[in-house]
Design a protein around this motif. Structure first.
Motif, PDB file in Angstrom:
ATOM      1  N   SER A 167       0.785  -1.120  -0.052  1.00 48.55           N
ATOM      2  CA  SER A 167      -0.088  -0.158   0.014  1.00 48.55           C
ATOM      3  C   SER A 167       0.766   1.262  -0.126  1.00 48.55           C
ATOM      4  O   SER A 167       0.614   2.465  -0.366  1.00 48.55           O
TER       5      SER A 167
ATOM      6  N   LYS B  86     -11.834   2.260  -1.293  1.00 49.94           N
ATOM      7  CA  LYS B  86     -12.639   1.642  -0.347  1.00 49.94           C
ATOM      8  C   LYS B  86     -13.983   1.403  -0.861  1.00 49.94           C
ATOM      9  O   LYS B  86     -14.624   0.163  -0.352  1.00 49.94           O
TER      10      LYS B  86
ATOM     11  N   ASP C  74      -4.425  -2.722   6.805  1.00 47.47           N
ATOM     12  CA  ASP C  74      -4.602  -1.425   7.070  1.00 47.47           C
ATOM     13  C   ASP C  74      -5.228  -0.701   5.632  1.00 47.47           C
ATOM     14  O   ASP C  74      -4.399  -0.653   4.654  1.00 47.47           O
ATOM     15  N   THR C  75      -6.438  -0.094   5.878  1.00 48.11           N
ATOM     16  CA  THR C  75      -6.804   0.840   4.547  1.00 48.11           C
ATOM     17  C   THR C  75      -7.118   2.169   4.732  1.00 48.11           C
ATOM     18  O   THR C  75      -7.418   2.882   3.936  1.00 48.11           O
ATOM     19  N   SER C  76      -6.091   2.790   5.729  1.00 45.79           N
ATOM     20  CA  SER C  76      -6.388   3.975   6.103  1.00 45.79           C
ATOM     21  C   SER C  76      -5.806   4.915   4.803  1.00 45.79           C
ATOM     22  O   SER C  76      -6.298   6.042   4.689  1.00 45.79           O
ATOM     23  N   ALA C  77      -4.733   4.350   4.194  1.00 42.87           N
ATOM     24  CA  ALA C  77      -4.302   5.051   2.841  1.00 42.87           C
ATOM     25  C   ALA C  77      -5.105   4.852   1.541  1.00 42.87           C
ATOM     26  O   ALA C  77      -4.774   5.344   0.478  1.00 42.87           O
ATOM     27  N   TYR C  78      -6.086   3.815   1.528  1.00 41.18           N
ATOM     28  CA  TYR C  78      -7.179   3.871   0.464  1.00 41.18           C
ATOM     29  C   TYR C  78      -7.818   4.984  -0.106  1.00 41.18           C
ATOM     30  O   TYR C  78      -7.980   5.722   0.639  1.00 41.18           O
TER      31      TYR C  78
END
Length: 434
Positions: A351, A374, A365-369
């Motif tokens: 990512s 998303k 961790d998808t916080s940077a998507y």
């Protein structure tokens, strides 16, 4: 005909000569043939040692992700080195049979679904059932990683959905709303045409994009199980079910961009980017044709239902990941690397390098998507059944030598569908013989 394939999310048709490298050391000279670059002195199951890693990416975001993953694996696992053997995407796929029957790498890039099961049946890839369960990887991904014998032969790392993409600003300006049924989609497309837009951008110069249109129509009209059975050589292409798909497609085709056989998917995506087209059915890799500052203006919706009894809970979402060769030189190291590649740690490293990348691991961790990443994850997460795309759900030779020319002929002459389907069925019988 040279084999043509749908791309991985970060591959945009840029063949680059293969290069081999030992991470943490100087680059090695590339060999002239597709083969593993490892030595023969690593015992299977050895604690530590060298693990050879064949990657079907060169010069793409995915190539950088795999380099970063290999380096991170080495850093976290003392005593192991990873020798990465990089080959451009199409060359890897066109030579996969010779590769697996020759001297393959311990671990190599491949795809979930039929094309994994095909090689598992022939004993050309290794059973990695003891790598499962994988923390954070759900049951639908396990199903896609399972061979005909109920054993696992694949670990997933990422995926990307096919969906209908559009520009939010254009739709807001024109007052367009996301259609919930196929009839609403056709009505919306007619309105776009009246507004001077190309309703649905379309391109099939490379042969594979039309497969996505067929897939979604078949999934919506006949359902997931019928679709995957047809892809596996079961059932008839001359059946009433398949004829209905082509009848629907023929009625739907005039709402698509004309002259599609002379246009690449990149050119079709540019029509959407330039707001000349209202929608486009494709994978998330279409974002490559949008400037960074316009990507937040791109949105998607799943192709709407055609038959209420079938619904709209099946989609194409190709899964990319990795397999182990049937006789790895370092089996213990190979399985350790495979488990790592499916982990949140590997997803975190990937990512960092930017989109497109959507991890198969729910704990990643998808916080940077981005917004589209998303929404893609939500779309796939809500799907009941996930197909892998036609050229991954069936035999490669059938997809490239039969389906591509047949679909392109249909696009030119939709009224000739009965003869085209008869030809597909006759050729299918000579290919699916085992």
């Amino acid at each position: 005909m040279k084999d043509q394939f749908s791309p991985a999310p970060a591959l945009f048709g840029m063949p680059v000569p293969r290069r081999s490298l030992l991470l943490g050391a100087a680059a090695l000279a590339a060999a002239p043939a597709l083969a593993a670059c490892g030595d023969d002195d690593n015992g299977g199951g050895a604690a530590g040692g060298e693990v050879t890693f064949g990657s079907n990416e060169v010069g793409s975001t995915f190539a950088k992700q795999r380099q970063a993953a290999a380096a991170d694996f080495q850093a976290k696992n003392a005593g192991y080195t990873v020798k990465l053997n990089e080959i451009d995407h199409n060359t890897f796929q066109e030579n996969i049979n010779n590769y697996l029957q020759g001297n393959p790498d311990d671990v190599f890039s491949w795809f979930a679904g039929y094309r994994m099961r095909f090689f598992a049946r022939r004993g050309l890839i290794g059973d990695i059932s003891d790598v499962w369960p994988l923390d954070g990887v759900n049951e639908s991904f396990k199903t896609a990683s399972t061979g005909d014998d109920g054993k696992q032969y694949f670990v997933p790392q990422s995926y990307y959905p096919w969906a209908m993409f559009y520009r939010k600003s254009l739709w807001t300006e024109r007052g367009y709303l996301v259609p919930q049924t196929f009839d609403e989609l056709v009505t919306l497309a007619g309105r776009m045409k009246a507004d001077g837009l190309t309703p649905i951008s379309f391109a099939d110069k490379d042969g594979w994009p039309a497969m996505g249109t067929f897939d979604i129509l078949n999934l919506r009209i006949n359902g997931y199980q019928f679709h995957v059975d047809l892809m596996a050589g079961k059932g008839s292409w001359e059946s009433a079910e398949v004829r209905k798909v082509f009848d629907t497609w023929a009625q739907f085709l005039p709402l698509h961009a004309t002259d599609s056989l002379g246009r690449t998917w990149q050119e079709a995506a540019q029509a959407l980017q330039q707001k000349k087209a209202g929608m486009y059915l494709l994978g998330t890799f279409l974002l490559d044709q949008f400037p960074q500052d316009e990507r937040e203006d791109v949105d998607l919706f799943t192709f709407p239902e055609i038959d209420p009894t079938i619904g709209a809970d099946a989609i194409d979402a190709p899964i990319d990941g990795f397999c182990m060769s049937a006789k790895p030189k370092n089996e213990g190291g190979a399985k350790k690397l495979l488990a790592y590649l499916a982990s949140p740690n590997a997803a975190a490293e990937a990512s960092k390098l930017g989109e497109p990348f959507i991890s198969s691991n729910a704990k990643a961790d998808t916080s940077a998507y981005t917004t589209i990443q998303k929404k893609s994850a939500e779309l796939v997460g809500s799907a009941k059944n996930i197909a892998q795309f036609l050229d991954r759900d069936t035999r490669p030779d059938f997809a490239s030598t039969v389906i591509i020319p047949a679909f392109q002929e249909f696009i030119k002459k939709p009224g000739d569908a009965p003869n085209i389907l008869k030809s597909i069925e006759n050729q299918k019988k000579t290919i699916f013989v085992d």
